[in-house]
Design an enzyme around this catalytic site. Sequence first.
Site, PDB file in Angstrom:
ATOM      1  N   HIS A   1      -1.463 101.927  67.285  1.00  0.00           N
ATOM      2  CA  HIS A   1      -1.595 103.252  67.885  1.00  0.00           C
ATOM      3  C   HIS A   1      -1.693 103.137  69.410  1.00  0.00           C
ATOM      4  O   HIS A   1      -2.361 102.234  69.920  1.00  0.00           O
ATOM      5  CB  HIS A   1      -2.885 103.932  67.429  1.00  0.00           C
TER       6      HIS A   1
ATOM      7  N   THR B   1      -4.515  96.656  47.179  1.00  0.00           N
ATOM      8  CA  THR B   1      -3.053  96.508  47.282  1.00  0.00           C
ATOM      9  C   THR B   1      -2.438  97.383  48.374  1.00  0.00           C
ATOM     10  O   THR B   1      -1.231  97.353  48.589  1.00  0.00           O
ATOM     11  CB  THR B   1      -2.380  96.841  45.933  1.00  0.00           C
ATOM     12  N   GLY B   2      -3.269  98.170  49.070  1.00  0.00           N
ATOM     13  CA  GLY B   2      -2.745  99.060  50.117  1.00  0.00           C
ATOM     14  C   GLY B   2      -2.520  98.347  51.439  1.00  0.00           C
ATOM     15  O   GLY B   2      -2.778  97.138  51.556  1.00  0.00           O
ATOM     16  N   ALA B   3      -2.027  99.097  52.433  1.00  0.00           N
ATOM     17  CA  ALA B   3      -1.741  98.517  53.749  1.00  0.00           C
ATOM     18  C   ALA B   3      -3.013  97.954  54.370  1.00  0.00           C
ATOM     19  O   ALA B   3      -3.009  96.863  54.949  1.00  0.00           O
ATOM     20  CB  ALA B   3      -1.120  99.567  54.674  1.00  0.00           C
ATOM     21  N   VAL B   4      -4.110  98.676  54.255  1.00  0.00           N
ATOM     22  CA  VAL B   4      -5.372  98.189  54.815  1.00  0.00           C
ATOM     23  C   VAL B   4      -5.983  97.136  53.889  1.00  0.00           C
ATOM     24  O   VAL B   4      -6.471  96.100  54.349  1.00  0.00           O
ATOM     25  CB  VAL B   4      -6.355  99.364  55.050  1.00  0.00           C
TER      26      VAL B   4
ATOM     27  N   CYS C   1      -9.262 105.183  62.486  1.00  0.00           N
ATOM     28  CA  CYS C   1      -8.544 104.212  63.327  1.00  0.00           C
ATOM     29  C   CYS C   1      -8.395 104.667  64.772  1.00  0.00           C
ATOM     30  O   CYS C   1      -8.643 103.912  65.713  1.00  0.00           O
ATOM     31  CB  CYS C   1      -7.167 103.909  62.731  1.00  0.00           C
TER      32      CYS C   1
ATOM     33  N   ARG D   1      -2.587 101.632  38.028  1.00  0.00           N
ATOM     34  CA  ARG D   1      -1.180 101.364  38.325  1.00  0.00           C
ATOM     35  C   ARG D   1      -0.956  99.953  38.879  1.00  0.00           C
ATOM     36  O   ARG D   1       0.064  99.315  38.621  1.00  0.00           O
ATOM     37  CB  ARG D   1      -0.675 102.418  39.327  1.00  0.00           C
TER      38      ARG D   1
END
Lengths: 358, 358
Positions: A254, A13-16, A130, A41
């Site tokens: 980046h 569920t994270g950005a990555v 990254c 969670r």
Amino acid sequence: MSESLTVAILGATGAVGTRMIDQLEASAISVKKVKLLASARSAGEIRQFRGENVVVEETTPESFEGVDIVLSSAGGSVSKKFLPEAVKRGAVCVDNTSAFRMDPDVPLVIPEVNEQAMYKHHGIIANPNCSTIQMVVALAPIYQAYGLKQVIVSTYQAASGAGQSAWKELDAEAQAHLDGDKMDAQILPTKGEKKHYPLAFNLLPQIDVFEDDGYTHEEWKMIHETKKIMLDDMDAGDIKVTATCVRVPVAVGHGESVYFEVADQSATAKDIQAKLAAAPGVVLQDDPDHQIYPQPLLAEGKRDTFVGRVRPDLENAGAFNMWVVSDNLLKGAAWNAVQIAERLVADDLVRVPENSQL
Amino acid sequence: MSESLTVAILGATGAVGTRMIDQLEASAISVKKVKLLASARSAGEIRQFRGENVVVEETTPESFEGVDIVLSSAGGSVSKKFLPEAVKRGAVCVDNTSAFRMDPDVPLVIPEVNEQAMYKHHGIIANPNCSTIQMVVALAPIYQAYGLKQVIVSTYQAASGAGQSAWKELDAEAQAHLDGDKMDAQILPTKGEKKHYPLAFNLLPQIDVFEDDGYTHEEWKMIHETKKIMLDDMDAGDIKVTATCVRVPVAVGHGESVYFEVADQSATAKDIQAKLAAAPGVVLQDDPDHQIYPQPLLAEGKRDTFVGRVRPDLENAGAFNMWVVSDNLLKGAAWNAVQIAERLVADDLVRVPENSQL
């Protein structure tokens, strides 16, 4: 191994993690089943994979029963806890955290650069940091052709590199600042640090915690991961690397200002541009006459690493400046991990060697 | 010369001009009269100086009759047109544009570094470029103590360095992006260029136009102005300088990642920090244990140059990294100009030498 595989995404569920789902959907891997794992969670949330609903499950050691490949991006402590459990159950893990990167038994892989390092895996393959990945994708073809004596990098790193919450914080801060309100910083520069500073309309020269030598851990990673990736599998002596890592108010993508000295001083900027243009995973965007150069907004959502502004140091023979941009969530994380998984499948490496100890 | 002076501010309604008014108000200079000059478009606007209304006038050659000091920041072509007219009428000009900076007869001055260069002025003293000033303020004490062999700088420059309109554009773009609307770029990277790109949530590795050698004119300025300021009036051979200049989505305050090699390899990071802490115009903010380092939001509105993250290159003896931040509109422009004017007054240099030709 061409049969269909079960793939687990840890930290789904994270950005990555959400981008790992997208990249896996678009990949060449034949997926029989996808398991989306997260903390208690997030358990019960619904995500889509190839048009079907998948319920997010809480991660337990048993989650990895029957799993062939794990793509992990839930933080170093989660990887340390669960990946040995996954390997024990026969899964091969591609880990996007820093948990195992410097372990001598764990290959640290950028497929375009050192795919061969994967062959000696013991169940875990690490995805580099990254900011390291995009720099090394750009430096590798130069290193292979001309050798490298020294690299001096200054980074311009996006908020999303610190996760979804940091990205949301940047947006909220920016809105507050535009409204003339006080900005409320709770996450950056680094979760868990004592002090937090706003990033919107600001620059934070701290990414991750400080080491005793005055470098941040992010800078440490760029120095040591670069050497592990480039020197492990090539053969041209040592490379000096130093880094300054700065968080900038950009959401995704980046930038890196990279100064490098080659060993073969006959190399010209044109030669280097030609090597970059021919390199896998690199797109050369270098046409000052038409104002063509890499920008984060143009790189977002793309898998490539974009390089431009290649030019010689006018006073130091054999030294050059260049500007490198990539989507930190894709080539810097989710895509590099899925790309490793694709190569593992293609090279029949989706199996844990017997007696693997990690 | 201690009598009251007439000071003209040319470009009085711009981002730098408005700060020149503030800095002049707060300065030690005894001002009898201030003349606020601008283009016809701004003529008639009202500004305040020490509590009194002043009407902005359109600039003509006759505007400079009776003027003692001109502070100019209305663009290079305006300076080229009007400053010789001002000098002809006996005014001494401090010019914040690039019009005369490399003229061998024009001193290029940072008071903390090379005040003595002012003594040979012929009516015009040039203010260096904003990104040059803060770097040289930080490098000068290091250079004086240990010599400098090489400087490699990557800049993180604020929108306001391109003027008030660029600053407003950044805010408008940021709001559009947060609202999910398309960003409309008309000014950056550089007014008058063919292509314009959004800066909000982005990075633009172009400041000013490109030279034939692939460097931008901003980078050219950093290289050549640094040498003119540091080598003109000190004596330690040549310094190699290279630069990469990048515009970042910050309103006010430039950041710079500066890598430098000293001649005297006995110098330690502690020695350099001590020299910086004692240097005029420098504030050392360098305490990683307490997350103390320079940030644009903390530098805004201050006259000083803030330096932190001083640390040795771990693999290259005699080389160091540091991080430098300053308010580009103050020390980078308005304050450095008013500071020059203060020193001109204190040193009795507010007079044009006879037969001055510019």
